[in-house]
Design a protein around this motif. Structure first.
Motif, PDB file in Angstrom:
ATOM      1  N   GLU A 100     -13.251 -12.915  15.031  1.00 45.39           N
ATOM      2  CA  GLU A 100     -13.226 -13.052  16.485  1.00 45.39           C
ATOM      3  C   GLU A 100     -12.469 -14.313  16.920  1.00 45.39           C
ATOM      4  O   GLU A 100     -11.639 -14.263  17.825  1.00 45.39           O
ATOM      5  CB  GLU A 100     -14.656 -13.075  17.043  1.00 45.39           C
ATOM      6  CG  GLU A 100     -15.404 -11.778  16.857  1.00 45.39           C
ATOM      7  CD  GLU A 100     -16.051 -11.597  15.474  1.00 45.39           C
ATOM      8  OE1 GLU A 100     -15.942 -12.498  14.595  1.00 45.39           O
ATOM      9  OE2 GLU A 100     -16.646 -10.535  15.250  1.00 45.39           O
ATOM     10  N   ASP A 101     -12.768 -15.445  16.276  1.00 42.30           N
ATOM     11  CA  ASP A 101     -12.074 -16.694  16.615  1.00 42.30           C
ATOM     12  C   ASP A 101     -10.592 -16.616  16.271  1.00 42.30           C
ATOM     13  O   ASP A 101      -9.740 -17.064  17.034  1.00 42.30           O
ATOM     14  CB  ASP A 101     -12.725 -17.890  15.904  1.00 42.30           C
ATOM     15  CG  ASP A 101     -14.049 -18.291  16.519  1.00 42.30           C
ATOM     16  OD1 ASP A 101     -14.316 -17.893  17.675  1.00 42.30           O
ATOM     17  OD2 ASP A 101     -14.835 -18.985  15.831  1.00 42.30           O
ATOM     18  N   SER A 102     -10.286 -16.054  15.114  1.00 46.03           N
ATOM     19  CA  SER A 102      -8.877 -15.904  14.720  1.00 46.03           C
ATOM     20  C   SER A 102      -8.125 -15.044  15.725  1.00 46.03           C
ATOM     21  O   SER A 102      -6.980 -15.340  16.083  1.00 46.03           O
ATOM     22  CB  SER A 102      -8.764 -15.289  13.323  1.00 46.03           C
ATOM     23  OG  SER A 102      -9.228 -16.199  12.352  1.00 46.03           O
ATOM     24  N   ALA A 103      -8.747 -13.965  16.192  1.00 47.18           N
ATOM     25  CA  ALA A 103      -8.113 -13.074  17.170  1.00 47.18           C
ATOM     26  C   ALA A 103      -7.775 -13.839  18.442  1.00 47.18           C
ATOM     27  O   ALA A 103      -6.677 -13.686  18.993  1.00 47.18           O
ATOM     28  CB  ALA A 103      -9.030 -11.902  17.482  1.00 47.18           C
ATOM     29  N   ARG A 104      -8.697 -14.650  18.910  1.00 45.21           N
ATOM     30  CA  ARG A 104      -8.460 -15.410  20.142  1.00 45.21           C
ATOM     31  C   ARG A 104      -7.352 -16.454  19.946  1.00 45.21           C
ATOM     32  O   ARG A 104      -6.494 -16.621  20.820  1.00 45.21           O
ATOM     33  CB  ARG A 104      -9.753 -16.060  20.616  1.00 45.21           C
ATOM     34  CG  ARG A 104     -10.729 -15.037  21.222  1.00 45.21           C
ATOM     35  CD  ARG A 104     -11.928 -15.705  21.872  1.00 45.21           C
ATOM     36  NE  ARG A 104     -12.910 -16.170  20.906  1.00 45.21           N
ATOM     37  CZ  ARG A 104     -13.876 -15.415  20.402  1.00 45.21           C
ATOM     38  NH1 ARG A 104     -13.995 -14.153  20.761  1.00 45.21           N
ATOM     39  NH2 ARG A 104     -14.739 -15.918  19.543  1.00 45.21           N
ATOM     40  N   VAL A 105      -7.348 -17.125  18.813  1.00 43.88           N
ATOM     41  CA  VAL A 105      -6.325 -18.142  18.553  1.00 43.88           C
ATOM     42  C   VAL A 105      -4.949 -17.490  18.430  1.00 43.88           C
ATOM     43  O   VAL A 105      -3.975 -17.924  19.053  1.00 43.88           O
ATOM     44  CB  VAL A 105      -6.660 -18.955  17.278  1.00 43.88           C
ATOM     45  CG1 VAL A 105      -5.480 -19.812  16.835  1.00 43.88           C
ATOM     46  CG2 VAL A 105      -7.891 -19.820  17.515  1.00 43.88           C
ATOM     47  N   LEU A 106      -4.846 -16.425  17.625  1.00 40.19           N
ATOM     48  CA  LEU A 106      -3.560 -15.758  17.436  1.00 40.19           C
ATOM     49  C   LEU A 106      -3.033 -15.173  18.747  1.00 40.19           C
ATOM     50  O   LEU A 106      -1.819 -15.162  18.979  1.00 40.19           O
ATOM     51  CB  LEU A 106      -3.689 -14.666  16.373  1.00 40.19           C
ATOM     52  CG  LEU A 106      -3.955 -15.170  14.948  1.00 40.19           C
ATOM     53  CD1 LEU A 106      -4.278 -14.009  14.022  1.00 40.19           C
ATOM     54  CD2 LEU A 106      -2.786 -15.982  14.424  1.00 40.19           C
TER      55      LEU A 106
END
Length: 189
Positions: A100-106
């Protein structure tokens, strides 16, 4: 990095993911094939066409690939975009960052994400939390880009795909699953 309709419109598109072939209707796939014919013709004639200028595709590869990586990298380059190849050891996912965090950052840096990984559930979570389109480049469950390419090639070579009989020889796997979806959607046997 929010996932609101306003943010997606501000970026100039409505978010659309390709996680399985059935994420698109038959009509949308036919339109995609027509666009593919147009792009191939422009490429064959050497017509400069860069609709993805200024766009970036992050390509996350947890599984190795030759054709998927090269086709997406070359496609992005020829259409004016940039493909960024990312391996698991280059991302914080390997160090415990959530999908979830990776999705938001990317989503803050990229225009779209292609992911080739084991877990289909991870791809679903990535798409659910990304505000940019996510493309399934292969999971243990499905391989939609491969089968869409196969079906396009059948249509290109035979002039149709309706009522074509396809025999798949091999293990029941991700490609089999996508073939079942694609054949059912496009009236193939």
């Amino acid at each position: 990095g929010s996932n609101t309709t306003h943010d997606r419109l501000r970026k100039g598109f409505m978010k659309r993911d390709l996680l399985d072939i059935t994420d698109f209707s038959k009509e949308e796939i036919l339109a995609l094939f027509e666009k593919t014919v147009d792009l191939k013709e422009k490429r064959r004639k050497g017509i400069h066409h860069q609709p993805l200028q200024g766009k970036s595709l992050g390509m996350i590869f947890h599984k190795h690939s030759t054709r998927t990586r090269i086709s997406f990298e070359v496609g992005m380059f020829e259409m004016g975009g940039y493909a960024l190849f990312l391996t698991a050891d280059q991302l914080q996912l390997k160090r415990g960052e959530s999908v979830e965090d990776s999705a938001r950052v990317l989503s803050r840096y990229l225009s779209a994400i292609l992911i080739r990984t084991h877990s289909h559930d991870d791809v679903i979570q990535l798409a659910k939390n990304a505000s940019i389109p996510v493309i399934n480049g292969l999971t243990d469950r499905s391989h939609p880009v491969q089968v869409l390419t196969d079906i396009f090639t059948i249509r290109e070579k035979l002039g149709r795909f309706e009522n074509i009989k396809v025999a798949y020889v091999g293990d029941g796997n991700n490609v089999t699953y996508s073939w079942i979806q694609g054949a059912s959607l496009l009236n193939m046997h």
